[in-house]
Write a protein that holds these residues in place. Structure first.
Motif, PDB file in Angstrom:
ATOM      1  N   LEU A 100      60.076  89.915  60.541  1.00 29.24           N
ATOM      2  CA  LEU A 100      60.296  88.987  59.435  1.00 29.24           C
ATOM      3  C   LEU A 100      58.953  88.421  58.977  1.00 29.24           C
ATOM      4  CD1 LEU A 100      63.182  86.935  61.097  1.00 29.24           C
ATOM      5  CD2 LEU A 100      63.469  88.731  59.373  1.00 29.24           C
TER       6      LEU A 100
ATOM      7  N   GLU B 229      70.212  91.598  58.684  1.00 25.93           N
ATOM      8  CA  GLU B 229      69.390  91.874  57.500  1.00 25.93           C
ATOM      9  C   GLU B 229      69.958  91.097  56.319  1.00 25.93           C
ATOM     10  OE1 GLU B 229      66.940  92.534  54.889  1.00 25.93           O
ATOM     11  OE2 GLU B 229      66.456  93.716  56.677  1.00 25.93           O
TER      12      GLU B 229
ATOM     13  N   GLY C 178      71.043  86.116  57.463  1.00 27.11           N
ATOM     14  CA  GLY C 178      69.855  85.715  58.199  1.00 27.11           C
ATOM     15  C   GLY C 178      70.218  85.154  59.556  1.00 27.11           C
TER      16      GLY C 178
ATOM     17  N   GLY D  96      65.756  91.500  60.726  1.00 29.04           N
ATOM     18  CA  GLY D  96      64.936  92.252  59.799  1.00 29.04           C
ATOM     19  C   GLY D  96      65.148  93.740  60.005  1.00 29.04           C
TER      20      GLY D  96
END
Length: 260
Positions: free
Chosen positions: A171, A125, A153, A101
């Protein structure tokens, strides 16, 4: 100071403005303009005046100031929370940390500084435009070159086992990546999640029971600033309230391990 550097200008009311010096550039304030050349001549710690006489102080932006004022594709992790996450992760120069994230790169900058030139940040990301903005933000401010930006991811990532000294998750549903994150985390090291609401925290803790993780603490970081105008002193009328819960968990040797 030279052209290309970041500068933070502050007016008499304490309002801050982040800009990058460029040849021929002009900074526009609602109380007048000032050429970048004059800012350059004043130097860090100096002062300039707009053509209407407004005084502005010239500063090298701190990491906190840069993160709060940099361009963003997503709301960055607040510096107060990012600093706390560095502490909860127990990072040190030379450490390897996994981030999922990246967002606008605010937390990434704090992680990068904590692990230093010999360390490494591996940041995932899913959103391409967020990743591009994060890369721009990090590379514009830091010369450490110790961050690997990866599009995708953590769920699909191929990660070496027990390769990271810490895992930072920003996240909405961090439990979806726990299996990969825990396998990549060294035993007896920390995973820290940044979560806006308590229902996410409860969901994470429930899902974490299937993994070799022990809860260490859940906390909020509260900053209370004060307005000091001697002889008057009182808390500032505008305060940053709740931003997120920080969840710290430690990896155990196996799922049956429990604190003694």
């Amino acid at each position: 100071m030279r052209f290309g550097e970041w500068v933070l200008l502050k007016d008499v009311k304490g309002r801050a403005y982040l800009l990058r010096l460029r040849e021929g550039g002009v900074f526009g304030h609602h109380r007048g303009n000032v050429p970048h050349e004059e800012i350059l001549r004043a130097g860090f710690g100096g002062r300039v005046r707009t053509h209407l006489g407004e005084a502005l102080s010239v500063h090298r932006p701190s990491l906190e100031e840069y993160v709060l004022h940099m361009r963003r594709a997503a709301t960055p992790t607040y510096p107060k929370d990012a600093a706390a996450m560095v502490m909860l992760l127990d990072l040190f120069p030379g450490a390897r940390v996994l981030e999922a994230g990246t967002g606008s790169g605010g937390l990434t900058l704090f992680l990068s500084r904590a692990v230093g030139r010999e360390g490494r940040v591996v940041s995932y990301e899913k959103r391409p435009h967020h990743l591009r903005q994060a890369q721009e933000n990090v590379r514009a401010f830091s010369d450490l070159d110790n961050v690997d930006f990866l599009l995708g991811g953590l769920e699909e990532a191929q990660l070496p086992e027990e390769a990271f000294d810490g895992v930072a998750l920003d996240l909405m549903e961090p439990w979806t990546v726990l299996e990969k994150a825990v396998r990549a985390l060294k035993t007896d090291r920390f995973l820290v999640a940044y979560l806006p609401n308590i229902t996410q925290v409860l969901e994470l803790l429930e899902r974490a029971q299937a993994h070799p993780l022990a809860l260490e603490k859940v906390l909020e970081v509260q900053h209370r600033t004060w307005d000091l105008r001697p002889p008057v002193a009182h808390p500032s009328f505008q305060q940053v309230g709740h931003t997120a819960f920080l969840v710290q968990m430690r990896k155990w040797k196996d799922s049956s391990s429990t604190p003694s």
